[in-house]
Design a protein around this motif. Structure first.
Motif, PDB file in Angstrom:
ATOM      1  N   PHE A 126       0.839  -1.205   0.000  1.00  0.00           N
ATOM      2  CA  PHE A 126       0.000   0.000   0.000  1.00  0.00           C
ATOM      3  C   PHE A 126       0.866   1.244   0.000  1.00  0.00           C
ATOM      4  O   PHE A 126       2.086   1.180   0.182  1.00  0.00           O
ATOM      5  CB  PHE A 126      -0.973   0.000   1.189  1.00  0.00           C
ATOM      6  CG  PHE A 126      -0.330   0.122   2.555  1.00  0.00           C
ATOM      7  CD1 PHE A 126       0.196  -0.982   3.207  1.00  0.00           C
ATOM      8  CD2 PHE A 126      -0.252   1.355   3.194  1.00  0.00           C
ATOM      9  CE1 PHE A 126       0.782  -0.877   4.465  1.00  0.00           C
ATOM     10  CE2 PHE A 126       0.331   1.472   4.458  1.00  0.00           C
ATOM     11  CZ  PHE A 126       0.849   0.353   5.098  1.00  0.00           C
ATOM     12  N   LEU A 127       0.196   2.364  -0.235  1.00  0.00           N
ATOM     13  CA  LEU A 127       0.863   3.659  -0.131  1.00  0.00           C
ATOM     14  C   LEU A 127       0.379   4.347   1.132  1.00  0.00           C
ATOM     15  O   LEU A 127      -0.833   4.454   1.356  1.00  0.00           O
ATOM     16  CB  LEU A 127       0.520   4.539  -1.346  1.00  0.00           C
ATOM     17  CG  LEU A 127       0.988   6.000  -1.254  1.00  0.00           C
ATOM     18  CD1 LEU A 127       2.509   6.107  -1.270  1.00  0.00           C
ATOM     19  CD2 LEU A 127       0.382   6.839  -2.384  1.00  0.00           C
ATOM     20  N   PHE A 128       1.306   4.772   1.966  1.00  0.00           N
ATOM     21  CA  PHE A 128       0.978   5.600   3.121  1.00  0.00           C
ATOM     22  C   PHE A 128       1.240   7.038   2.704  1.00  0.00           C
ATOM     23  O   PHE A 128       2.366   7.384   2.338  1.00  0.00           O
ATOM     24  CB  PHE A 128       1.848   5.192   4.315  1.00  0.00           C
ATOM     25  CG  PHE A 128       1.711   6.100   5.514  1.00  0.00           C
ATOM     26  CD1 PHE A 128       0.467   6.409   6.052  1.00  0.00           C
ATOM     27  CD2 PHE A 128       2.843   6.632   6.125  1.00  0.00           C
ATOM     28  CE1 PHE A 128       0.355   7.234   7.162  1.00  0.00           C
ATOM     29  CE2 PHE A 128       2.741   7.451   7.247  1.00  0.00           C
ATOM     30  CZ  PHE A 128       1.490   7.750   7.764  1.00  0.00           C
ATOM     31  N   LEU A 129       0.189   7.851   2.714  1.00  0.00           N
ATOM     32  CA  LEU A 129       0.290   9.201   2.169  1.00  0.00           C
ATOM     33  C   LEU A 129      -0.124  10.250   3.200  1.00  0.00           C
ATOM     34  O   LEU A 129      -1.297  10.639   3.272  1.00  0.00           O
ATOM     35  CB  LEU A 129      -0.598   9.312   0.918  1.00  0.00           C
ATOM     36  CG  LEU A 129      -0.468  10.603   0.112  1.00  0.00           C
ATOM     37  CD1 LEU A 129       0.886  10.673  -0.575  1.00  0.00           C
ATOM     38  CD2 LEU A 129      -1.586  10.707  -0.923  1.00  0.00           C
ATOM     39  N   PRO A 130       0.818  10.715   4.014  1.00  0.00           N
ATOM     40  CA  PRO A 130       0.492  11.809   4.933  1.00  0.00           C
ATOM     41  C   PRO A 130       0.507  13.144   4.180  1.00  0.00           C
ATOM     42  O   PRO A 130       1.487  13.472   3.521  1.00  0.00           O
ATOM     43  CB  PRO A 130       1.622  11.767   5.974  1.00  0.00           C
ATOM     44  CG  PRO A 130       2.516  10.640   5.600  1.00  0.00           C
ATOM     45  CD  PRO A 130       2.203  10.260   4.188  1.00  0.00           C
ATOM     46  N   ILE A 131      -0.604  13.869   4.280  1.00  0.00           N
ATOM     47  CA  ILE A 131      -0.734  15.160   3.598  1.00  0.00           C
ATOM     48  C   ILE A 131      -0.766  16.251   4.662  1.00  0.00           C
ATOM     49  O   ILE A 131      -1.766  16.431   5.352  1.00  0.00           O
ATOM     50  CB  ILE A 131      -2.024  15.214   2.755  1.00  0.00           C
ATOM     51  CG1 ILE A 131      -2.116  13.979   1.852  1.00  0.00           C
ATOM     52  CG2 ILE A 131      -2.069  16.493   1.939  1.00  0.00           C
ATOM     53  CD1 ILE A 131      -3.430  13.868   1.100  1.00  0.00           C
ATOM     54  N   GLY A 132       0.348  16.935   4.816  1.00  0.00           N
ATOM     55  CA  GLY A 132       0.436  17.984   5.828  1.00  0.00           C
ATOM     56  C   GLY A 132       1.043  19.235   5.234  1.00  0.00           C
ATOM     57  O   GLY A 132       0.625  19.678   4.167  1.00  0.00           O
ATOM     58  N   ASP A 236       0.113  -1.187  -8.347  1.00  0.00           N
ATOM     59  CA  ASP A 236      -1.041  -2.037  -8.051  1.00  0.00           C
ATOM     60  C   ASP A 236      -1.225  -2.269  -6.550  1.00  0.00           C
ATOM     61  O   ASP A 236      -1.217  -3.414  -6.077  1.00  0.00           O
ATOM     62  CB  ASP A 236      -0.871  -3.385  -8.785  1.00  0.00           C
ATOM     63  CG  ASP A 236      -2.106  -4.256  -8.665  1.00  0.00           C
ATOM     64  OD1 ASP A 236      -3.207  -3.733  -8.436  1.00  0.00           O
ATOM     65  OD2 ASP A 236      -1.950  -5.491  -8.786  1.00  0.00           O
ATOM     66  N   PRO A 237      -1.379  -1.194  -5.781  1.00  0.00           N
ATOM     67  CA  PRO A 237      -1.488  -1.351  -4.327  1.00  0.00           C
ATOM     68  C   PRO A 237      -2.842  -1.923  -3.894  1.00  0.00           C
ATOM     69  O   PRO A 237      -3.825  -1.808  -4.637  1.00  0.00           O
ATOM     70  CB  PRO A 237      -1.358   0.097  -3.819  1.00  0.00           C
ATOM     71  CG  PRO A 237      -1.917   0.929  -4.931  1.00  0.00           C
ATOM     72  CD  PRO A 237      -1.525   0.214  -6.203  1.00  0.00           C
ATOM     73  N   SER A 238      -2.876  -2.504  -2.706  1.00  0.00           N
ATOM     74  CA  SER A 238      -4.140  -2.997  -2.141  1.00  0.00           C
ATOM     75  C   SER A 238      -4.969  -1.857  -1.572  1.00  0.00           C
ATOM     76  O   SER A 238      -6.181  -1.980  -1.428  1.00  0.00           O
ATOM     77  CB  SER A 238      -3.869  -3.972  -0.992  1.00  0.00           C
ATOM     78  OG  SER A 238      -3.188  -5.094  -1.454  1.00  0.00           O
ATOM     79  N   ALA A 239      -4.290  -0.763  -1.185  1.00  0.00           N
ATOM     80  CA  ALA A 239      -5.000   0.362  -0.574  1.00  0.00           C
ATOM     81  C   ALA A 239      -4.113   1.601  -0.623  1.00  0.00           C
ATOM     82  O   ALA A 239      -2.896   1.510  -0.805  1.00  0.00           O
ATOM     83  CB  ALA A 239      -5.355   0.052   0.886  1.00  0.00           C
TER      84      ALA A 239
END
Ligand SMILES: [Zn+2]
Length: 315
Positions: A126-132, A236-239
């Motif tokens: 998956f991609l961890f996407l912190p938007i700050g 092709d991430p799961s989330a």
């Protein structure tokens, strides 16, 4: 072996520290200012004394120490941080005690925590996407963060989305971060409305139908959908796990983003968007996992309870 590790999440303005047991109990947390203006040596000194104080509060030497730091980093050296100004600081320099230590990149360490303990617990890619203030990403493959060849992996905030667009602080043109970070949303609305507003205020104005806010919010969503379509097609991430200040807007962000992402992808499904589970504690909890890895317990997080970790203990 000691029953706890010292975990530190070092940011540009403050650092969060904690003592975390092998069963995942966060027994103590504390916060200290990062003395960035006093130079890198002062920051290293503050980290050392913070670790020392946390260890003393725990009653002695910890089993290990985990540190999440910004910039380019390997497990045993903080190579470079533009934000803090250090170069090639060995891990042992941060730790005043003779205990094993492991370093990690700040965002990737947060991503590790979401992977092992949080929103990515059930999936491995998956991609961890912190938007700050900015937009960073942690590419999680096989449950582990992937940093690339030199440690630049995951810099999704600087993917060009509008090639004829605005100049980014990095010098490139049209970067995602220029349109969709929390600061960008506030800045872009303020410039058009000629009155200052934060991203949170722009979100509220968007809900109330303010046309300028709707426009700026829509452009942020558009930029994000372009970057996430690219990521999805490539890996092709799961989330996609959304975190950081802008994700606090919840469905106001995730609903139109999910729709726009679905609309861009023609021959495949879009991955689900999920809210991050660990909030501002992700970096510190990831550092705790690194501390236990340093201590020779690589699977320490497998049994940790999310309920304990979610408790708002970080000062
Ligand atoms: Zn950029």
């Amino acid at each position: 072996m000691s029953s706890f590790v010292v975990a530190l999440d070092v940011g540009g303005t403050s650092m969060k520290g904690g003592l975390v047991t092998r069963s995942g109990e966060v027994v103590l947390t504390d916060r200290r200012a990062t003395p960035r203006d006093e130079g890198p040596a002062a920051v290293v000194g503050t980290i050392r004394s913070f670790i020392d104080d946390l260890a003393a509060a725990g009653g002695g030497a910890p089993a290990g120490v985990g540190l999440a730091v910004p910039g380019l980093v390997t497990a045993d050296t903080a190579l470079y941080s533009a934000n803090i100004g250090w170069r090639d600081v060995p891990a042992a320099d941060f730790v005043p005690l003779d205990v094993p230590v492991m370093l990690g990149h700040d965002v990737r360490t947060g991503g590790l925590a979401e992977s092992v303990l949080g929103a990515g617990r059930e999936v491995s890619d998956f991609l961890f996407l912190p938007i700050g203030t900015g937009i960073a990403g942690a590419v999680i493959l096989g449950g582990e963060p992937y940093g690339g060849t030199a440690g630049w992996g995951g810099e999704i905030g600087h993917i060009p989305v509008f090639p004829a667009g605005e100049v980014c602080a990095c010098g490139q043109i049209g970067c995602l971060e220029t349109y969709a970070s929390a600061s960008a949303v506030g800045r872009r609305y303020s410039a058009r409305a000629a009155s200052p507003a934060t991203a949170e205020q722009v979100a509220a104005l968007t809900v109330s139908g303010d046309p300028l806010a709707v426009e700026v919010w829509g452009e942020a969503v558009e930029a994000l959908s372009l970057a996430l379509a690219t990521y999805t097609l490539l890996l092709d991430p799961s989330a996609i796990v959304l975190g950081g200040g802008l994700a606090e807007a919840g469905p106001l962000l995730s609903d139109p983003l999910a729709e726009r992402l679905r609309g861009r992808l023609t021959f495949r499904d879009a991955p689900p968007l999920r809210p991050a589970a660990l909030g501002v504690n992700a970096g510190m909890l990831g550092a705790a996992l690194l501390g236990w890895r340093a201590a020779g317990i690589p699977d320490a997080g497998a049994t940790w309870s999310l309920d304990v970790l979610k408790s708002p203990r970080v000062a």
